[in-house]
Design a protein around this motif. Structure first.
Motif, short mmCIF file in Angstrom:
data_model
loop_
_atom_site.label_atom_id
_atom_site.label_comp_id
_atom_site.label_asym_id
_atom_site.label_seq_id
_atom_site.Cartn_x
_atom_site.Cartn_y
_atom_site.Cartn_z
N GLU A 31 63.22 28.50 7.11
CA GLU A 31 63.39 28.81 8.54
C GLU A 31 62.24 28.21 9.35
OE1 GLU A 31 65.68 33.05 7.58
OE2 GLU A 31 63.55 33.03 8.16
N ALA A 32 61.03 28.33 8.84
CA ALA A 32 59.87 27.74 9.53
C ALA A 32 60.00 26.22 9.59
CB ALA A 32 58.58 28.14 8.82
N ASP A 33 60.42 25.61 8.50
CA ASP A 33 60.59 24.16 8.47
C ASP A 33 61.66 23.70 9.46
OD1 ASP A 33 58.68 24.07 6.47
OD2 ASP A 33 60.13 23.85 4.83
N GLU A 34 62.73 24.49 9.57
CA GLU A 34 63.81 24.13 10.49
C GLU A 34 63.33 24.19 11.95
OE1 GLU A 34 67.48 23.07 12.09
OE2 GLU A 34 66.63 22.82 10.07
N LEU A 35 62.49 25.17 12.27
CA LEU A 35 61.97 25.26 13.64
C LEU A 35 61.12 24.04 13.97
CD1 LEU A 35 62.11 27.38 15.98
CD2 LEU A 35 59.77 27.97 15.36
N VAL A 36 60.25 23.65 13.04
CA VAL A 36 59.42 22.47 13.27
C VAL A 36 60.30 21.23 13.45
CG1 VAL A 36 57.74 20.90 12.21
CG2 VAL A 36 57.42 23.37 12.04
N ALA A 37 61.34 21.10 12.64
CA ALA A 37 62.22 19.93 12.73
C ALA A 37 62.94 19.89 14.07
CB ALA A 37 63.24 19.95 11.58
N ARG A 38 63.37 21.04 14.55
CA ARG A 38 64.08 21.07 15.83
C ARG A 38 63.15 20.73 16.99
NH1 ARG A 38 68.73 25.83 15.75
NH2 ARG A 38 69.53 25.34 13.69
N VAL A 39 61.93 21.21 16.93
CA VAL A 39 60.97 20.87 17.99
C VAL A 39 60.61 19.40 17.92
CG1 VAL A 39 58.68 21.31 18.92
CG2 VAL A 39 60.07 23.21 18.11
N GLU A 40 60.46 18.86 16.72
CA GLU A 40 60.15 17.43 16.59
C GLU A 40 61.25 16.59 17.24
OE1 GLU A 40 58.71 14.16 13.26
OE2 GLU A 40 59.61 16.06 12.60
N ARG A 41 62.51 16.98 17.01
CA ARG A 41 63.61 16.26 17.64
C ARG A 41 63.56 16.39 19.17
NH1 ARG A 41 66.53 18.31 13.11
NH2 ARG A 41 67.45 20.01 14.34
N ALA A 42 63.25 17.59 19.64
CA ALA A 42 63.19 17.82 21.09
C ALA A 42 62.06 17.02 21.73
CB ALA A 42 63.01 19.30 21.37
N LEU A 43 60.92 16.90 21.04
CA LEU A 43 59.78 16.16 21.58
C LEU A 43 60.09 14.66 21.70
CD1 LEU A 43 56.80 17.81 19.66
CD2 LEU A 43 57.40 18.13 22.07
N SER A 44 61.07 14.20 20.95
CA SER A 44 61.44 12.79 20.99
C SER A 44 62.41 12.48 22.12
CB SER A 44 62.07 12.37 19.65
OG SER A 44 61.15 12.57 18.59
N GLU A 45 62.93 13.51 22.76
CA GLU A 45 63.87 13.32 23.87
C GLU A 45 63.10 12.93 25.14
OE1 GLU A 45 67.20 13.47 23.80
OE2 GLU A 45 67.14 13.84 21.63
N PRO A 46 63.72 12.17 26.04
CA PRO A 46 63.03 11.81 27.28
C PRO A 46 62.85 13.02 28.19
CG PRO A 46 65.33 11.09 27.33
CD PRO A 46 65.07 11.57 25.94
N GLY A 47 61.79 12.98 29.00
CA GLY A 47 61.59 14.01 30.01
C GLY A 47 60.73 15.18 29.60
N VAL A 48 60.29 15.24 28.34
CA VAL A 48 59.42 16.35 27.91
C VAL A 48 58.01 16.10 28.44
CG1 VAL A 48 58.43 17.59 25.96
CG2 VAL A 48 60.80 16.78 25.85
N GLU A 49 57.50 17.01 29.25
CA GLU A 49 56.20 16.83 29.91
C GLU A 49 55.07 17.60 29.25
OE1 GLU A 49 56.58 16.17 34.47
OE2 GLU A 49 57.82 17.90 33.95
N ALA A 50 55.39 18.69 28.55
CA ALA A 50 54.34 19.52 27.97
C ALA A 50 54.93 20.42 26.90
CB ALA A 50 53.65 20.36 29.04
N LEU A 51 54.07 20.90 26.00
CA LEU A 51 54.44 21.87 24.98
C LEU A 51 53.47 23.04 25.06
CD1 LEU A 51 55.96 22.72 22.34
CD2 LEU A 51 54.23 21.40 21.08
N THR A 52 53.99 24.26 25.15
CA THR A 52 53.14 25.44 25.10
C THR A 52 53.42 26.20 23.80
OG1 THR A 52 54.66 27.01 26.20
CG2 THR A 52 53.27 25.64 27.62
N LEU A 53 52.35 26.70 23.20
CA LEU A 53 52.41 27.43 21.94
C LEU A 53 51.72 28.77 22.17
CD1 LEU A 53 51.22 24.48 19.68
CD2 LEU A 53 53.59 25.15 20.12
N SER A 54 52.45 29.86 22.03
CA SER A 54 51.92 31.16 22.48
C SER A 54 52.16 32.27 21.48
CB SER A 54 52.57 31.55 23.82
OG SER A 54 52.36 30.57 24.81
N GLY A 55 51.13 33.09 21.30
CA GLY A 55 51.27 34.32 20.54
C GLY A 55 50.89 34.18 19.08
#
Length: 308
Positions: A112-136
């Protein structure tokens, strides 16, 4: 991103004492977790924000529904076998008294942890991403290294990263460090292995982050002044005086304000003024992250920023 989300349930009750049978007057559910609060505040500030989190069980289904219907947010989710925790806050009617009861943290499977990282990695590769916040906080040993991995992925893509965490998730960071780090004094004391910290301790911590490449480090102290290292300058930021309704989520709203002004390429003092005003605006309302932009604008003029 929120690694440890919750269904934040508030039960309003009349005056009571332990052992009483208490009939509630009202109940309200909100999706909790620091990153979800950040996303909510960013949307109030006019930004497009995508929450990223784990959700599981009936509480997780409720959170998913609320994120979409109440907050108007379209999250990136990984379903977990372990149920999402519930935090029950019992608020006494007509007072500021409240007591919170926390479910245990969930156990997150490695897959489950690996899948979350993979989904975020895909999202970061999409155009228009300006920032990433990591909280908690990190709920499970399988998630302790997730923030460190995502900082590396984002920084390699020149995407700024804003971090608000403590404990194992912070200890696991190595290599790439975030663009900005925010925490409170209690968390700073935990980082330094002490019961309390003074200004000298905080300044030492801020300078250590600067040596690691962190552009902006913030250590808050509730309604008292925050100490901030922004580039080469150390600042003290004094929040405005307000009538506090609920301080929960103020740090998350501060992070949202920091991101918002950072992306506008404002000057350092303007960025900090905006961030502190967002924190104060949050404390003036009940729901975490439900800040009012007009209130933020008004409070900005009351924030004192002083280079030290």
């Amino acid at each position: 991103m929120t690694l440890n989300p919750c269904l934040d349930r508030t039960l309003v009750v009349p005056a009571w004492k332990p052992g009483d049978s208490v009939r509630g007057k009202a109940i309200r559910d909100v999706v909790g977790g620091k990153g979800n609060n950040v996303a909510r505040a960013l949307k109030r500030l006019g930004r497009s924000a995508t929450p990223v989190t784990f959700l599981g069980g009936a509480a997780g289904e409720t959170c998913h529904s609320l994120l979409k219907s109440e907050d108007g947010l379209d999250p990136i989710l990984v379903e977990t076998n372990s149920p999402t925790r519930v935090i029950l806050t019992v608020a006494t009617e007509g007072t500021t008294d409240q007591t919170a009861f926390f479910d245990p943290d969930p156990e997150i499977a490695q897959a489950e942890a690996d899948e979350l990282v993979a989904r975020v990695e895909r999202a970061l590769s999409e155009p228009g991403v300006e920032a990433l916040t990591l909280s908690g906080s990190s709920p499970s040993h399988t998630t302790h290294g997730v923030y460190s991995e995502l900082i590396s992925l984002a920084r390699a893509r020149r995407i700024p990263v804003f971090l608000d965490t403590y404990g194992p998730a912070l200890e696991a960071i190595w290599g790439f460090w975030p663009t900005a780090i925010q925490m409170n004094r209690r968390e700073a004391a935990m980082r330094l292995g002490r019961s309390t910290v003074d200004d000298e301790d905080v300044v030492g911590l801020l300078r250590d982050w600067k040596r690691r490449g962190v552009a902006c480090g913030i250590v808050t102290d509730g309604p008292d002044p925050a100490l901030i290292q922004f580039g080469e300058t150390l600042y003290e930021a004094v929040p405005p005086e307000i009538e506090v309704r609920n301080p929960i989520g103020s740090g998350d709203s501060m992070l949202a304000g920091l991101v918002d002004a950072w992306l506008k390429r404002a000057e350092p003092e303007a960025i900090l003024r905006h961030a502190v005003a967002c924190a104060a605006a949050n404390a003036a309302v009940w729901d975490a992250g439900a800040i009012d932009p007009e209130t933020v604008e008004r409070l900005e003029s009351e924030v004192e920023i002083e280079p030290l």
